[in-house]
Design an enzyme around this catalytic site. Structure first.
Site, PDB file in Angstrom:
ATOM      1  N   SER A 199       0.856  -1.183   0.000  1.00  0.00           N
ATOM      2  CA  SER A 199       0.000   0.000   0.000  1.00  0.00           C
ATOM      3  C   SER A 199       0.896   1.239   0.000  1.00  0.00           C
ATOM      4  O   SER A 199       1.710   1.396  -0.905  1.00  0.00           O
ATOM      5  CB  SER A 199      -0.956  -0.040   1.199  1.00  0.00           C
ATOM      6  OG  SER A 199      -1.909   0.992   1.118  1.00  0.00           O
ATOM      7  N   HIS A 235      -2.846  -0.983  -3.279  1.00  0.00           N
ATOM      8  CA  HIS A 235      -4.040  -0.181  -3.014  1.00  0.00           C
ATOM      9  C   HIS A 235      -3.986   1.084  -3.856  1.00  0.00           C
ATOM     10  O   HIS A 235      -3.175   1.969  -3.607  1.00  0.00           O
ATOM     11  CB  HIS A 235      -4.124   0.194  -1.535  1.00  0.00           C
ATOM     12  CG  HIS A 235      -4.303  -0.979  -0.638  1.00  0.00           C
ATOM     13  ND1 HIS A 235      -3.969  -0.951   0.684  1.00  0.00           N
ATOM     14  CD2 HIS A 235      -4.805  -2.219  -0.862  1.00  0.00           C
ATOM     15  CE1 HIS A 235      -4.250  -2.118   1.243  1.00  0.00           C
ATOM     16  NE2 HIS A 235      -4.749  -2.909   0.316  1.00  0.00           N
ATOM     17  N   ASP A 265      -4.398  -4.961   5.966  1.00  0.00           N
ATOM     18  CA  ASP A 265      -4.594  -5.827   4.807  1.00  0.00           C
ATOM     19  C   ASP A 265      -3.342  -6.663   4.553  1.00  0.00           C
ATOM     20  O   ASP A 265      -2.223  -6.167   4.623  1.00  0.00           O
ATOM     21  CB  ASP A 265      -4.927  -4.993   3.572  1.00  0.00           C
ATOM     22  CG  ASP A 265      -5.489  -5.813   2.427  1.00  0.00           C
ATOM     23  OD1 ASP A 265      -5.891  -6.974   2.655  1.00  0.00           O
ATOM     24  OD2 ASP A 265      -5.542  -5.281   1.305  1.00  0.00           O
TER      25      ASP A 265
END
Length: 183
Positions: free
Chosen positions: A6, A33, A126
């Protein structure tokens, strides 16, 4: 191989992906992401820097060794039982679509002991439960050393959920990947 990242992803991936040699024998599935209101420019960024083929993953596509597949913006990337890819617009996971956990959990089911899952820099949880699924399926879990991550939250969460994962800086991750595919 499945990679999730991310915040700070581009910098980390710019070190790892260009280091993979031509003829690399694994497909490389990548979830970053990316905000849904922004186009995904990752493919064009990495195409000129990598020795492997780089493309955006497509629904029902068969994976090929030596190809890097980026999840499209606003779609979860999954691996089917036969190893092909699928895309889903199901609800976000950890406020993200694509979500790393979705890719890792489906890839663990499909590839089992043949999977390497890697969690890199990022600002949420995540990837933690997905990496645990990879290791529980017999695959190898690798986590970027949180001390070297631009944002250490995701690596810390992954290590807390999966203490059996190997921890390394980016150069160490590259070494592990090259060793893993040399056999």
């Amino acid at each position: 191989m499945a990679i999730g990242a991310s915040a700070g992803a581009v910098e980390a991936l710019l070190q790892i992906l260009p280091a993979l040699p031509a003829g690399y024998r694994l497909p490389v599935l990548v979830v970053v992401h990316v905000p849904r209101d922004r186009g995904n420019s990752l493919v064009s960024l990495f195409q000129t820097r990598c020795r492997l083929r780089v493309k955006e993953a497509e629904d029902k596509e068969e994976t090929c060794p030596g190809t890097i597949y980026f999840a499209p913006s606003d779609y979860h990337l999954l691996v089917e039982a036969d190893g092909s890819l699928s895309l889903s617009s199901d609800e976000p996971v950890h406020h993200s679509r694509p979500a790393i956990d979705v890719l890792f959990e489906s890839a663990a089911d499909a590839f089992g002991t043949g999977l390497v899952g890697i969690v890199l820099t990022g600002a949420n949880q995540d990837g933690a439960s997905g990496l645990k699924a990879v290791v529980e399926a017999g695959g190898m879990g690798i986590v970027q050393d949180p001390a070297t991550a631009l944002v250490p939250t995701m690596p810390r969460a992954a290590l807390a959920a999966c203490p059996a994962a190997r921890q390394a800086d980016l150069d160490g991750i590259i070494s592990l990947l090259l060793e893993q595919t040399a056999t």
